[in-house]
Design a protein around this motif. Structure first.
Motif, mmCIF file in Angstrom:
data_model
loop_
_atom_site.group_PDB
_atom_site.id
_atom_site.type_symbol
_atom_site.label_atom_id
_atom_site.label_comp_id
_atom_site.label_asym_id
_atom_site.label_seq_id
_atom_site.Cartn_x
_atom_site.Cartn_y
_atom_site.Cartn_z
ATOM 1 N N LEU A 7 34.172 59.307 42.421
ATOM 2 C CA LEU A 7 34.216 57.962 42.983
ATOM 3 C C LEU A 7 34.392 56.931 41.873
ATOM 4 N N PHE A 8 35.059 55.828 42.197
ATOM 5 C CA PHE A 8 35.106 54.698 41.277
ATOM 6 C C PHE A 8 33.713 54.062 41.259
ATOM 7 N N THR A 9 33.084 54.063 40.097
ATOM 8 C CA THR A 9 31.731 53.520 39.982
ATOM 9 C C THR A 9 31.755 52.053 39.588
ATOM 10 N N GLY A 10 32.458 51.737 38.502
ATOM 11 C CA GLY A 10 32.528 50.354 38.055
ATOM 12 C C GLY A 10 31.151 49.774 37.799
ATOM 13 N N ASP A 11 30.906 48.573 38.330
ATOM 14 C CA ASP A 11 29.615 47.929 38.081
ATOM 15 C C ASP A 11 28.627 48.116 39.228
ATOM 16 N N VAL A 12 28.834 49.153 40.050
ATOM 17 C CA VAL A 12 27.816 49.506 41.039
ATOM 18 C C VAL A 12 26.570 49.955 40.281
ATOM 19 N N ASP A 13 25.415 49.454 40.676
ATOM 20 C CA ASP A 13 24.201 49.664 39.885
ATOM 21 C C ASP A 13 23.476 50.937 40.308
ATOM 22 N N ILE A 14 23.985 52.072 39.843
ATOM 23 C CA ILE A 14 23.370 53.357 40.157
ATOM 24 C C ILE A 14 22.621 53.879 38.932
ATOM 25 N N PRO A 107 24.857 40.620 31.366
ATOM 26 C CA PRO A 107 25.974 41.025 32.227
ATOM 27 C C PRO A 107 27.317 41.069 31.510
ATOM 28 N N ALA A 108 27.421 40.426 30.345
ATOM 29 C CA ALA A 108 28.679 40.484 29.593
ATOM 30 C C ALA A 108 29.001 41.907 29.160
ATOM 31 N N LEU A 109 27.983 42.780 29.141
ATOM 32 C CA LEU A 109 28.180 44.172 28.741
ATOM 33 C C LEU A 109 28.265 45.115 29.937
ATOM 34 N N ASN A 110 28.279 44.559 31.156
ATOM 35 C CA ASN A 110 28.417 45.404 32.345
ATOM 36 C C ASN A 110 29.760 46.123 32.353
ATOM 37 N N GLU A 111 29.789 47.266 33.037
ATOM 38 C CA GLU A 111 31.035 48.005 33.166
ATOM 39 C C GLU A 111 32.081 47.167 33.905
ATOM 40 N N ARG A 112 33.329 47.488 33.670
ATOM 41 C CA ARG A 112 34.431 46.830 34.370
ATOM 42 C C ARG A 112 34.240 46.957 35.876
ATOM 43 N N CYS A 113 34.437 45.855 36.587
ATOM 44 C CA CYS A 113 34.343 45.861 38.047
ATOM 45 C C CYS A 113 35.686 46.300 38.632
ATOM 46 N N TYR A 114 35.649 47.358 39.440
ATOM 47 C CA TYR A 114 36.868 47.855 40.074
ATOM 48 C C TYR A 114 37.084 47.273 41.468
ATOM 49 N N GLY A 115 36.267 46.312 41.858
ATOM 50 C CA GLY A 115 36.482 45.613 43.113
ATOM 51 C C GLY A 115 36.500 46.527 44.321
ATOM 52 N N ASP A 116 37.569 46.426 45.106
ATOM 53 C CA ASP A 116 37.664 47.175 46.359
ATOM 54 C C ASP A 116 37.803 48.677 46.153
ATOM 55 N N LEU A 117 38.044 49.113 44.913
ATOM 56 C CA LEU A 117 38.133 50.549 44.642
ATOM 57 C C LEU A 117 36.759 51.198 44.532
ATOM 58 N N LEU A 151 41.243 45.378 32.540
ATOM 59 C CA LEU A 151 40.641 45.726 31.255
ATOM 60 C C LEU A 151 40.654 44.512 30.329
ATOM 61 N N GLN A 152 41.670 43.676 30.464
ATOM 62 C CA GLN A 152 41.744 42.455 29.662
ATOM 63 C C GLN A 152 40.560 41.532 29.958
ATOM 64 N N ASP A 153 40.190 41.407 31.232
ATOM 65 C CA ASP A 153 39.027 40.594 31.597
ATOM 66 C C ASP A 153 37.760 41.144 30.938
ATOM 67 N N THR A 154 37.616 42.465 30.982
ATOM 68 C CA THR A 154 36.451 43.111 30.389
ATOM 69 C C THR A 154 36.424 42.883 28.883
ATOM 70 N N TYR A 155 37.584 42.983 28.262
ATOM 71 C CA TYR A 155 37.700 42.749 26.816
ATOM 72 C C TYR A 155 37.267 41.323 26.475
ATOM 73 N N VAL A 179 23.979 49.642 23.907
ATOM 74 C CA VAL A 179 24.182 50.677 24.920
ATOM 75 C C VAL A 179 24.923 50.052 26.096
ATOM 76 N N ALA A 180 26.134 50.537 26.339
ATOM 77 C CA ALA A 180 26.941 49.962 27.409
ATOM 78 C C ALA A 180 27.720 51.068 28.113
ATOM 79 N N HIS A 181 28.947 50.781 28.508
ATOM 80 C CA HIS A 181 29.714 51.673 29.371
ATOM 81 C C HIS A 181 31.100 51.921 28.782
ATOM 82 N N GLY A 182 31.776 52.907 29.344
ATOM 83 C CA GLY A 182 33.026 53.375 28.765
ATOM 84 C C GLY A 182 34.049 52.296 28.485
ATOM 85 N N ASN A 183 34.352 51.470 29.475
ATOM 86 C CA ASN A 183 35.386 50.457 29.275
ATOM 87 C C ASN A 183 34.938 49.360 28.319
#
Length: 255
Positions: A7-14, A107-117, A151-155, A179-183
């Motif tokens: 599943l696309f996880t993105g910034d879902v808080d699991i 939150p600036a270090l949160n994973e990239r948000c994949y939105g509707d994905l 990815l540019q937004d995340t950068y 400690v952050a996330h892949g993207n």
């Protein structure tokens, strides 16, 4: 579970899985010889869990303490009581710095948000949006999925935070654990190394495999995990980048 289902996880808080906890312990052992002065994580619980679990392996036995409000102590406007409590907590941390290490979540270090994905697996996403479109959302630098980030937004957000908040701590000679996330880590490592957009997209990030950099003056040098010898006349900050351990399945399919 999300990785197993692709599943696309993105910034879902699991939270971390059992495997993620094991990997956090493993990563902590790798950096156990570094005496960290300050820790930065994303606001997502899996990153905070990774940092706290990793610190249990430190030979310095300093207690990581989560500081509410992030590094800047952002609270409700006009909430004077909150500000007083924040300042008192910061002063207490400074006094007890010999056995405590502050943990700031931003939150600036949160994973990239994949939105509707987010919450969809690859097959379901392709069925809904089309393979060409999904591939472009996943693999391009500047294309956003619906209601999500590129990815540019995340950068942009992660590097801005890094330059404004983390680099000044390194200039002071402090040891920083991030400690952050892949993207996000892909963006920060690319910024440090001066990679192009294409090189950033091709960069693979493994979970629970910390990167270490020595900051000396105005430049970074990748180094082995063992910390450099302390020289009080020439303070050197060492930064270790940790990966939130729940992300590997998604990263493997991203590139």
């Amino acid at each position: 579970m999300w990785n197993d289902l692709k599943l696309f996880t993105g910034d879902v808080d699991i939270p971390l899985t059992e495997k993620g906890v094991t990997e956090a312990l493993s990563g902590g052992r790798v950096v156990s010889e570094i005496d960290f002065d300050i820790i930065f994580t994303s606001r997502l619980v899996r990153a905070k869990q990774t940092a706290l679990i990793a610190m249990t392996q430190s030979r310095f036995k300093r207690v990581p303490v989560l500081v509410r409000g992030g590094f800047y102590g952002k609270g409700k406007t006009g909430d004077e009581n909150r500000i007083r409590l924040r300042d008192a907590a910061a002063k207490a941390l400074e006094t007890a710095s010999c056995w405590m290490v502050p943990v700031y979540a931003d939150p600036a270090l949160n994973e990239r948000c994949y939105g509707d994905l987010q919450g969809l697996n690859k097959t379901a996403a392709i069925a809904e949006f089309g393979e060409e479109t999904v591939t472009k959302w996943r693999r391009s630098y500047d294309t956003r999925p619906p209601n999500g980030e590129s990815l540019q937004d995340t950068y942009t957000r992660s590097v801005a935070f890094f330059q404004a908040t983390i680099e000044p701590r390194l200039k002071e000679g402090r040891n920083v654990f991030l400690v952050a996330h892949g993207n996000v880590l892909r963006c920060l490592i690319s910024h440090i190394a001066g990679y192009s957009d294409l090189e950033m997209l091709q960069l693979q990030i493994s979970t629970a495999s910390p990167y270490a950099y020595v900051y000396n003056g105005n430049e970074f040098a990748e180094c082995c995990i063992l910390p450099p010898k302390h020289d009080p006349d020439h303070p050197v900050g060492i930064m270790s980048l940790g990966v939130s351990c729940v992300k590997k399945g998604e990263l493997d399919s991203l590139i």
